[in-house]
Design an enzyme around this catalytic site. Sequence first.
Site, mmCIF file in Angstrom:
data_model
loop_
_atom_site.group_PDB
_atom_site.id
_atom_site.type_symbol
_atom_site.label_atom_id
_atom_site.label_comp_id
_atom_site.label_asym_id
_atom_site.label_seq_id
_atom_site.Cartn_x
_atom_site.Cartn_y
_atom_site.Cartn_z
ATOM 1 N N ARG A 150 0.824 -1.008 -0.058
ATOM 2 C CA ARG A 150 -0.362 0.176 -0.448
ATOM 3 C C ARG A 150 0.932 1.209 -0.288
ATOM 4 O O ARG A 150 2.110 1.226 0.243
ATOM 5 C CB ARG A 150 -1.069 0.060 1.368
ATOM 6 N N LYS A 175 -2.160 -1.450 7.814
ATOM 7 C CA LYS A 175 -3.635 -1.839 7.796
ATOM 8 C C LYS A 175 -3.893 -2.504 8.916
ATOM 9 O O LYS A 175 -3.642 -3.601 8.691
ATOM 10 C CB LYS A 175 -4.195 -1.686 6.336
ATOM 11 N N TYR A 274 -9.205 -11.240 -6.795
ATOM 12 C CA TYR A 274 -8.420 -11.475 -7.804
ATOM 13 C C TYR A 274 -8.322 -12.538 -8.996
ATOM 14 O O TYR A 274 -8.319 -12.386 -9.654
ATOM 15 C CB TYR A 274 -6.973 -11.067 -7.516
#
Length: 293
Positions: A150, A175, A274
């Site tokens: 990220r 996160k 995905y």
Amino acid sequence: MTKISNPYVQRPAETQPLKLPDGFLDLLQQKRYSMSTIKIYSSYFSQFQEYFANYDLKQISTDQINSYIVELINNIGISASQQNQRINAIKFYYEKVLGRTKAYYNVERPKKERKLPTVLSKHEVNLLLNITGNLKHKCILTTIYSSGLRRSELINLKVEDIDSTRRLIRITGAKGKKDRHTLLSEKLILLLREYYKAYRPKVWLFEGQKGGKYSTTSVAKIVRSAVIKAGIQKHVTPHCLRHSFATHLLEQGTNLRYIQEILGHEDPKTTQIYTRVATNELSKIRSPLDDFD
């Protein structure tokens, strides 16, 4: 109740925002919410306070709050994502600050939009990396893609987080406040060694011109510049490189459970997205049109 105005319009300088309730900011910080979340919750709850300026917040009913959310949807057209964030900010006050049970508050939430992530092909990623001449910029793009980071994780990397012996990168305070390890490519090791000799970062792996962390805005500009130079027509953000990394791992046969761990996803359903963009199996299916004369 006051009429809802567009929350994206900046207040005049002379208008003083309402003070947030006692304990609101303190509790957000104590629970170690990210600065981004603190800003969002504070902004949205401040607007909620303004709407109910003539009411005692502790006495507001669920129906009144539902009506407030509906008015935001109908008059301003807030997105499903923003609707959820506003509900979370309101819930934080009633459930965390005031300590009320979750049963007290039950605002209808929107169904989460199931948009497919934008994914670049390996050829497009290679083009982006090769077209970027600046060494630091190339290292930033390569690190995001090759380790599936990220943007916030990238700028929080310290020099000591790079373990070239074990070929791992340590991610701390990610996160969900969970630490993890991700991949460190052999090619990235060589590139980072070259970068280290040239820039000599002291604390943060990627530092700004005046020291300190590199900014998230600068990372976005690097990606945007590379996309334009490469002539890629897709809407590409730094997070697209993370999506592409995960998709390419899946396409080359990596177990979904390992991808979940590498990306730091708490919920496996987040990683399963995905499977909808991976094309390794889909591309093998022959269209019946190709059998026509």
